[in-house]
Design an enzyme around this catalytic site. Sequence first.
Site, PDB file in Angstrom:
ATOM      1  CB  CYS A 133      -0.835   0.097   1.151  1.00 44.58           C
ATOM      2  SG  CYS A 133      -2.005   1.558   1.413  1.00 44.58           S
ATOM      3  CB  CYS A 136      -0.907   2.529   4.252  1.00 45.02           C
ATOM      4  SG  CYS A 136      -2.329   1.759   3.186  1.00 45.02           S
ATOM      5  CG  ASP A 137       3.163   1.229   4.487  1.00 42.15           C
ATOM      6  OD1 ASP A 137       2.724   1.580   5.758  1.00 42.15           O
ATOM      7  OD2 ASP A 137       2.652   0.021   4.138  1.00 42.15           O
TER       8      ASP A 137
END
Length: 309
Positions: A133, A136-137
Amino acid sequence: MLDLAIIGGGPAGLTAGLYATRGGLNNVTMFEMGMPGGQITGSSEIENYPGQGPIMTGMELMDSWPEQCKRFGLEHVMSKVLQVVKNEDIFTLTLEDGSKVEAKSVLLATGSVPRSAGIPGEDKFFGRGISTCATCDGFFYKNKEVALIGGGDSALEEAVYLAKLCSKVYLVHRRDSYRAAPSTIEHMKACKNIEEVTNVDSQEILGDNMGVTGLIVKSKVTGEIRQLDVPGVFVFVGRDVLSDSLKQDDGSYLCDVNEATEVIVDLKMRTNVPGLYAAGDVRIDAAKQVVCAAADGATAAVDIIEYLG
Ligand code: NAP
């Protein structure tokens, strides 16, 4: 007793919930273990949802959907559904706390999860430098170099997203042509800090106690081995459907599925079991687009209303 149990709260499940409640069904519950919105909320750039304005994130696109459904009476239960069985005309759902819920009809809209590329080191370092992701990261790799594996729409879209954050993105692909849409390939090629590393086998993800330190790739053309020294590797190599809840105690599936366990449905999203429907990415031949998942949900709900009479 529910009129309809919807399993999964992505675009397919939410749209089915909207159409079913607005279409007159009273007891409709959507079972979604996380926040409603689905896998698309992990996408960083959407530009192909009809009628949308400028490019937006998946989170922005899905933001208003749950509230709209709630207005018409859709209930949301935050739980995973472990199993669906059918006795006579009634379905019984087993939730993760062991409780049971009965329903006259069921729509499976559970979508899919990221597939592993099967590279040595991938499991060991998952969550410690390996991610599926970018939204997200990606932030953890601001101004750093990362590698990204894959050659489909997801891989190239997320490469473009990461290129805005990271100093460099190595786009590692096992062939020299991409599956992604031409416009997405164009966007990727316009990013000066994406280096395409194509026609390679990803051989190993390296790391230490702190996490990932690199990726070793081998050219399929020259046999040359190259080590990419990166603290982060993003993997976008497709997805596996989530149809496990249809598994019965004897290992068989409640309805017909194909070899990839995608649920076989007809054009009304009906399975071969009366009252059981599937919509979105979990069904066979899904185009894997938000608009298609939403349309599946609507199609299923219209037929479910008729089924329940
Ligand atoms: P995908 O289209 O199946 O692409 C997977 C990519 O990963 C392929 O390039 C494949 O290589 C590669 N791959 C597969 N297994 C691998 C392995 N073990 N090691 C290394 N590489 C591997 O998956 P996706 O990108 O997740 O897209 C899934 C579906 O969603 C597609 O239908 C896509 O069009 C759709 N989607 C659409 C959008 C959009 O329209 N905005 C955005 C995202 C996804 P090969 O090419 O050699 O097989």
